[in-house]
Motif scaffolding. Structure first.
Motif, PDB file in Angstrom:
ATOM      1  N   ALA A 119     115.589  57.844  32.821  1.00 49.87           N
ATOM      2  CA  ALA A 119     114.640  58.849  32.338  1.00 49.87           C
ATOM      3  C   ALA A 119     115.412  59.946  31.630  1.00 49.87           C
ATOM      4  CB  ALA A 119     113.848  59.430  33.492  1.00 49.87           C
ATOM      5  N   ILE A 120     114.794  60.495  30.592  1.00 54.34           N
ATOM      6  CA  ILE A 120     115.368  61.610  29.843  1.00 54.34           C
ATOM      7  C   ILE A 120     114.477  62.818  30.082  1.00 54.34           C
ATOM      8  CG2 ILE A 120     115.963  62.482  27.555  1.00 54.34           C
ATOM      9  CD1 ILE A 120     116.134  59.454  26.728  1.00 54.34           C
ATOM     10  N   LEU A 121     115.067  63.900  30.510  1.00 55.53           N
ATOM     11  CA  LEU A 121     114.350  65.139  30.791  1.00 55.53           C
ATOM     12  C   LEU A 121     114.713  66.170  29.728  1.00 55.53           C
ATOM     13  CD1 LEU A 121     112.715  67.052  32.712  1.00 55.53           C
ATOM     14  CD2 LEU A 121     114.914  67.566  33.791  1.00 55.53           C
ATOM     15  N   ASP A 122     113.693  66.833  29.181  1.00 59.39           N
ATOM     16  CA  ASP A 122     113.907  67.881  28.181  1.00 59.39           C
ATOM     17  C   ASP A 122     113.124  69.113  28.608  1.00 59.39           C
ATOM     18  OD1 ASP A 122     114.712  69.098  25.700  1.00 59.39           O
ATOM     19  OD2 ASP A 122     112.705  68.695  24.940  1.00 59.39           O
TER      20      ASP A 122
ATOM     21  N   VAL B 154     110.761  61.238  29.278  1.00 56.89           N
ATOM     22  CA  VAL B 154     110.559  59.920  28.680  1.00 56.89           C
ATOM     23  C   VAL B 154     111.240  58.908  29.589  1.00 56.89           C
ATOM     24  CG1 VAL B 154     111.071  58.430  26.704  1.00 56.89           C
ATOM     25  CG2 VAL B 154     110.469  60.819  26.335  1.00 56.89           C
ATOM     26  N   ARG B 155     110.499  57.878  29.991  1.00 64.26           N
ATOM     27  CA  ARG B 155     111.071  56.816  30.825  1.00 64.26           C
ATOM     28  C   ARG B 155     111.377  55.607  29.944  1.00 64.26           C
ATOM     29  NH1 ARG B 155     107.339  54.534  35.006  1.00 64.26           N
ATOM     30  NH2 ARG B 155     107.983  52.432  34.574  1.00 64.26           N
ATOM     31  N   VAL B 156     112.603  55.105  30.069  1.00 65.62           N
ATOM     32  CA  VAL B 156     113.065  53.978  29.257  1.00 65.62           C
ATOM     33  C   VAL B 156     113.445  52.835  30.183  1.00 65.62           C
ATOM     34  CG1 VAL B 156     114.787  53.228  27.572  1.00 65.62           C
ATOM     35  CG2 VAL B 156     113.961  55.593  27.531  1.00 65.62           C
TER      36      VAL B 156
ATOM     37  N   GLU C 228     107.035  55.068  29.138  1.00 65.99           N
ATOM     38  CA  GLU C 228     106.154  56.149  29.568  1.00 65.99           C
ATOM     39  C   GLU C 228     106.661  57.475  29.015  1.00 65.99           C
ATOM     40  OE1 GLU C 228     104.155  57.755  33.742  1.00 65.99           O
ATOM     41  OE2 GLU C 228     105.740  56.263  33.813  1.00 65.99           O
ATOM     42  N   ARG C 229     105.709  58.339  28.642  1.00 64.02           N
ATOM     43  CA  ARG C 229     106.025  59.693  28.160  1.00 64.02           C
ATOM     44  C   ARG C 229     105.125  60.670  28.888  1.00 64.02           C
ATOM     45  NH1 ARG C 229     107.710  59.212  22.240  1.00 64.02           N
ATOM     46  NH2 ARG C 229     107.713  56.985  21.915  1.00 64.02           N
ATOM     47  N   TRP C 230     105.689  61.844  29.193  1.00 67.48           N
ATOM     48  CA  TRP C 230     104.904  62.890  29.823  1.00 67.48           C
ATOM     49  C   TRP C 230     105.440  64.229  29.353  1.00 67.48           C
ATOM     50  CZ3 TRP C 230     106.315  66.961  32.993  1.00 67.48           C
ATOM     51  CH2 TRP C 230     105.265  67.652  33.586  1.00 67.48           C
ATOM     52  N   SER C 231     104.539  65.163  29.065  1.00 68.45           N
ATOM     53  CA  SER C 231     104.964  66.512  28.712  1.00 68.45           C
ATOM     54  C   SER C 231     103.862  67.490  29.071  1.00 68.45           C
ATOM     55  CB  SER C 231     105.301  66.618  27.225  1.00 68.45           C
ATOM     56  OG  SER C 231     104.161  66.459  26.432  1.00 68.45           O
TER      57      SER C 231
END
Length: 71
Positions: free
Chosen positions: A23-26, A46-48, A55-58
């Motif tokens: 997962a990438i956290l911003d 963003v989950r890769v 999956e994307r969440w913001s």
């Protein structure tokens, strides 16, 4: 000192990012100093899995203060 947590990781089985999941956290902020009143304005993840975004969440956050124009 916690001796159960290794100082280094040996990951020879992972040859590329396409072979793993992560997962990438911003985070976005009003600035870089909490001490001077800067706060979070947005969080995104963003989950890769195996090289594909699955999956994307913001979400936007109210920082409780005005957001500078240059942000």
């Amino acid at each position: 000192m916690d001796d159960t947590f290794p100082d280094t990781f040996d990951l020879p089985a992972i040859r590329s990012l396409r072979e793993t999941s992560f997962a990438i956290l911003d985070v976005e902020t009003t600035g870089a100093s909490y001490r001077y009143g800067d706060r979070l304005t947005e969080i995104a993840v963003v989950r890769v899995e195996h090289g594909a975004v699955v999956e994307r969440w913001s979400t936007l956050l109210n920082p409780g203060r005005p957001i500078p124009r240059f942000i």
